[in-house]
Scaffold this active site. Structure first.
Site, mmCIF file in Angstrom:
data_model
loop_
_atom_site.group_PDB
_atom_site.id
_atom_site.type_symbol
_atom_site.label_atom_id
_atom_site.label_comp_id
_atom_site.label_asym_id
_atom_site.label_seq_id
_atom_site.Cartn_x
_atom_site.Cartn_y
_atom_site.Cartn_z
ATOM 1 N N CYS A 181 0.757 -1.164 -0.019
ATOM 2 C CA CYS A 181 -0.024 -0.220 -0.043
ATOM 3 C C CYS A 181 0.969 1.255 -0.020
ATOM 4 O O CYS A 181 2.080 1.136 -0.001
ATOM 5 C CB CYS A 181 -0.981 0.052 1.320
ATOM 6 S SG CYS A 181 -1.787 -1.580 1.569
ATOM 7 N N GLU A 182 0.301 2.375 -0.114
ATOM 8 C CA GLU A 182 1.200 3.606 0.347
ATOM 9 C C GLU A 182 0.171 4.519 1.323
ATOM 10 O O GLU A 182 -0.784 4.465 1.353
ATOM 11 C CB GLU A 182 1.040 4.249 -1.323
ATOM 12 C CG GLU A 182 2.144 3.524 -2.100
ATOM 13 C CD GLU A 182 3.061 4.606 -3.199
ATOM 14 O OE1 GLU A 182 3.121 5.762 -2.825
ATOM 15 O OE2 GLU A 182 3.489 3.762 -4.312
#
Lengths: 276, 276
Positions: free
Chosen positions: A2-3
């Site tokens: 994810c970011e």
């Protein structure tokens, strides 16, 4: 994976510019299209927007991007699902009340075996290892401190210990907030930039957008943005060390420490790595 | 005082029509302009939108009104502040996790002396008596049942007892949800309407808007809407009795009971009142 995106500032600041860059990575310039979320603190209050849709297609993201909600503390997350289906209940940031404050949590990584750990006063609603880890961490904090410790150093030491322990289980890049502080743990990848006077121009990496911060700020403003990968192309972002723990408040770094490197990576001492 | 709106349905349903009526009361056709909020359940997940602005002027309300989020369980509240400043942290619905579910709570009324009651595992973030009462109620539930009782009747009996006890302190119109059930307590003013096949047309009281539900539904749909005051002018809403407690699930009434009347109103036996 994810970011993550976080912001901490000493004045209520909108995050429209940074979020415009981040949401491109949720399906356009990046593969993180399994939902997104953002938490804005306003005093002790907190508004959280969640959407299990890809951020690049999300009508809510479009609204958030163009509607300037001003906040001194923001946490955001775009998701590429590993554990847990693409559903609202599995969308970060997660939130719980502890000691009369809303705590929020966004995580990038996987944490092997965390779901075998017993929980105390907090239970997950969804099925991600991230939310489970958050509940485990808050359960431990509440078991250790019946009330919030008056000496912040006790609390941050405990949080650092717990995040370091989570990091032993895999990858644990974390942004966590309690309405005043932003707690940050870098397992593999996180960068930050602090913007202060004199403010200049910045250009997004992921979208054709430039901003002149000098037009939107006053000389005393202090704004720090953290992200998995730098969001702008013409500014110098500082990369955190693997194992680094930070506590931010109102845009300023209050505490920074290097945790023990993971046994898995002990042959590569991160302390010797140079910041880029 | 405030106004409440709830929806429970057996199919994901958007609430754009009802919310269009309600938000007019937040500054236009009603004085409840001290913020508003809405919670939409999607499975076990829950999205809550809060705005301390008057709903009639709120850009977020305008977005919600026009963007159809479909849900089987919705809770909304427009606020006229009595206790607690107009701030995000004091904006209903409030939410906490209990037994691995998100519980949400919206309240209309004032509860004298509630803040003197000891709390257990849940603490308020804001300063309203409503949030305090919610934390008190959840603290009592968690102290009584370590896990969610398998027999729903134990749980609803306890919730009814706690809400009846709150009602002794003043005015306690409540909508509370746990992702599946909608718990309703009428202290002074609440009405409901259940819409089912054959569906017809409805016209809002507070805005120039008519909808033909037959164009948006299937024959098996069951949708119940509850509100402080009826929202439509051409339908028959049923008024709850003072002291009435209801549990709804998927649009259907699962349980209904009449609590003891408050000592304050014991000379007026509400059981003898006719429903309008």
């Amino acid at each position: 994976m994810c970011e993550l995106l976080g912001m901490t500032a000493n004045v209520p600041t909108d995050i429209c510019f940074s979020i415009t860059g981040l949401i491109q990575r949720g399906g356009k310039t990046g593969p993180h299209k399994d939902g997104w979320g953002i938490a804005f603190y306003e005093g002790a209050g907190c508004r959280i927007f969640h959407d299990p849709q890809a951020s690049v297609d999300s009508k809510l993201a479009e609204w958030i991007r163009t509607f300037p909600i001003k906040s001194k503390l923001v946490l955001s997350h775009i998701r590429k699902a590993n554990r847990g289906k693409v559903e609202l209940k599995n969308t970060h940031p997660f939130s719980r009340e502890l000691w009369g404050s809303y705590w929020t949590f966004a995580h990038n990584g996987q944490l092997k075996g965390i779901k075998k750990e017993p929980l105390g006063d907090f239970f997950p609603v969804g099925t991600t290892d991230s939310e489970y880890a958050f509940c485990w961490l808050l359960s431990k904090l509440k078991a250790k401190f019946r009330n919030r410790p008056k000496d912040e150093s006790f609390l941050r030491k405990e949080i650092q210990k717990l995040l370091t322990s989570l990091n032993q289980r895999g990858v644990c890049n974390v942004l966590m907030a309690d309405s005043k502080h932003l707690y940050v743990f870098c397992s593999t990848k996180l960068s930050f930039i602090t913007r202060r006077s004199p403010f200049g121009k910045a250009r997004l990496l992921d979208a054709d957008m430039t901003i002149d911060f000098s037009e939107h700020t006053t000389p005393n403003d202090l704004v720090t943005v953290l992200a998995t990968r730098p969001l702008t192309e013409n500014e110098t972002w500082t990369q955190l060390f693997p194992g680094e723990f930070q506590v931010w408040k109102e845009g300023a770094l209050m505490y920074q420490a290097q945790s023990e490197a993971k046994s898995l990576t002990s042959n590569k001492n991160p302390r010797k790595e140079k910041r880029k």
